[in-house]
Motif scaffolding. Structure first.
Motif, mmCIF file in Angstrom:
data_model
loop_
_atom_site.group_PDB
_atom_site.id
_atom_site.type_symbol
_atom_site.label_atom_id
_atom_site.label_comp_id
_atom_site.label_asym_id
_atom_site.label_seq_id
_atom_site.Cartn_x
_atom_site.Cartn_y
_atom_site.Cartn_z
ATOM 1 N N VAL A 180 2.215 21.585 -12.976
ATOM 2 C CA VAL A 180 2.024 21.589 -11.522
ATOM 3 C C VAL A 180 1.349 20.299 -11.077
ATOM 4 N N ALA A 181 0.310 19.889 -11.814
ATOM 5 C CA ALA A 181 -0.423 18.673 -11.463
ATOM 6 C C ALA A 181 0.478 17.449 -11.525
ATOM 7 N N VAL A 182 1.323 17.367 -12.550
ATOM 8 C CA VAL A 182 2.235 16.234 -12.699
ATOM 9 C C VAL A 182 3.217 16.177 -11.534
ATOM 10 N N LEU A 183 3.743 17.325 -11.150
ATOM 11 C CA LEU A 183 4.685 17.375 -10.034
ATOM 12 C C LEU A 183 4.023 16.967 -8.721
ATOM 13 N N VAL A 184 2.792 17.416 -8.523
ATOM 14 C CA VAL A 184 2.079 17.057 -7.294
ATOM 15 C C VAL A 184 1.814 15.558 -7.252
ATOM 16 N N ILE A 185 1.408 14.992 -8.383
ATOM 17 C CA ILE A 185 1.154 13.547 -8.440
ATOM 18 C C ILE A 185 2.444 12.766 -8.187
ATOM 19 N N GLY A 186 3.544 13.243 -8.786
ATOM 20 C CA GLY A 186 4.837 12.592 -8.551
ATOM 21 C C GLY A 186 5.225 12.620 -7.086
ATOM 22 N N ALA A 187 4.982 13.752 -6.429
ATOM 23 C CA ALA A 187 5.291 13.859 -5.008
ATOM 24 C C ALA A 187 4.431 12.912 -4.182
ATOM 25 N N MET A 188 3.201 12.693 -4.614
ATOM 26 C CA MET A 188 2.315 11.775 -3.898
ATOM 27 C C MET A 188 2.842 10.339 -3.968
ATOM 28 N N PHE A 189 3.392 9.945 -5.109
ATOM 29 C CA PHE A 189 3.964 8.607 -5.233
ATOM 30 C C PHE A 189 5.206 8.460 -4.360
ATOM 31 N N VAL A 190 6.035 9.504 -4.315
ATOM 32 C CA VAL A 190 7.218 9.476 -3.450
ATOM 33 C C VAL A 190 6.800 9.389 -1.990
ATOM 34 N N ALA A 191 5.782 10.172 -1.616
ATOM 35 C CA ALA A 191 5.277 10.137 -0.241
ATOM 36 C C ALA A 191 4.707 8.765 0.098
ATOM 37 N N ARG A 192 4.077 8.130 -0.878
ATOM 38 C CA ARG A 192 3.536 6.781 -0.647
ATOM 39 C C ARG A 192 4.652 5.795 -0.323
ATOM 40 N N ASP A 193 5.750 5.841 -1.081
ATOM 41 C CA ASP A 193 6.871 4.936 -0.811
ATOM 42 C C ASP A 193 7.520 5.250 0.528
ATOM 43 N N PHE A 194 7.585 6.544 0.873
ATOM 44 C CA PHE A 194 8.117 6.939 2.185
ATOM 45 C C PHE A 194 7.276 6.320 3.295
#
Length: 214
Positions: A180-194
């Motif tokens: 879960v933590a890995v997925l949340v961190i990955g989503a944060m990086f995607v949101a950063r690029d967005f």
């Protein structure tokens, strides 16, 4: 000299194709649509479905306090199903209409190093090139559209692990929690690029691109 001229002609043709594909590409409100999903529809839907699934499981099967983790896990499974269906509908009805992206990748005709340079500009890693601003802005819109769709689906993935975290024990529970933590961190990086692509569009929309790029 003819060789250099041929190279220049080929390069100009590549960029001309990219500019032609970039015509009409526009962000019509991706940021607002994504914000609405994450601040309203997604949390409200998850809370409602988890609560409903948990209570329904208790009413149907009964049980004592020791059974509540299983009912709560069932509630999250219901939330996963709802998030998949809701995400599919929201993407089609809100995310897709929030951008005019054209039919083809605007960078398709460019060389790999040219594509990478445009992406780095969009993400704020290199200065803006005013000479190819039409292409870079269109590329930013297409990138934001793709990232917005990714973020819709990435919201579902952590929910699929949570039932196992609730019902698991020991190593399994910790392993799922790490997932879960890995997925949340990955989503944060995607949101950063967005967000970076959105900032690029905001900066380059100003009258003076060189000033905005500094």
């Amino acid at each position: 000299m003819s060789g250099i001229e041929d190279l220049m002609t080929t390069s100009n043709a590549r960029w001309a194709d990219a500019e032609r594909r970039a015509q009409g590409v526009e962000d019509l409100g991706l940021g607002g649509a994504l914000k609405t999903y994450y601040t309203r529809y997604f949390p409200a839907g998850v809370i409602t479905l988890v609560a409903a699934g948990t209570v329904l499981g208790n009413l149907v099967f009964g049980g004592g306090p020791s059974d509540w983790p299983s009912f709560l896990a069932a509630g999250f499974l219901l939330a996963v199903l709802g998030a998949v269906i809701g995400g599919l509908m929201y993407n089609a009805k809100k995310i897709v209409p929030a951008a005019e992206v054209g039919r083809i990748d605007v960078l398709l005709s460019l060389k790999n190093e040219e594509r990478e340079d445009i992406r780095r500009q969009v993400l704020g890693k290199t200065p803006v090139d005013p000479g190819h601003l039409v292409v870079s802005r269109a590329a930013a819109v297409q990138l934001r559209k793709n990232l917005a769709t990714q973020l819709i689906w990435m919201s579902v993935l952590p929910l699929t692990f949570i039932p196992q975290v609730i019902r698991g024990a020991g190593f399994i529970s910790w392993f799922m929690a790490v997932g879960v933590a890995v997925l949340v961190i990955g989503a944060m990086f995607v949101a950063r690029d967005f967000q970076r692509a959105g900032s690029f569009l905001a900066r380059t929309a100003e009258p003076s691109v060189p000033d905005a790029a500094r």
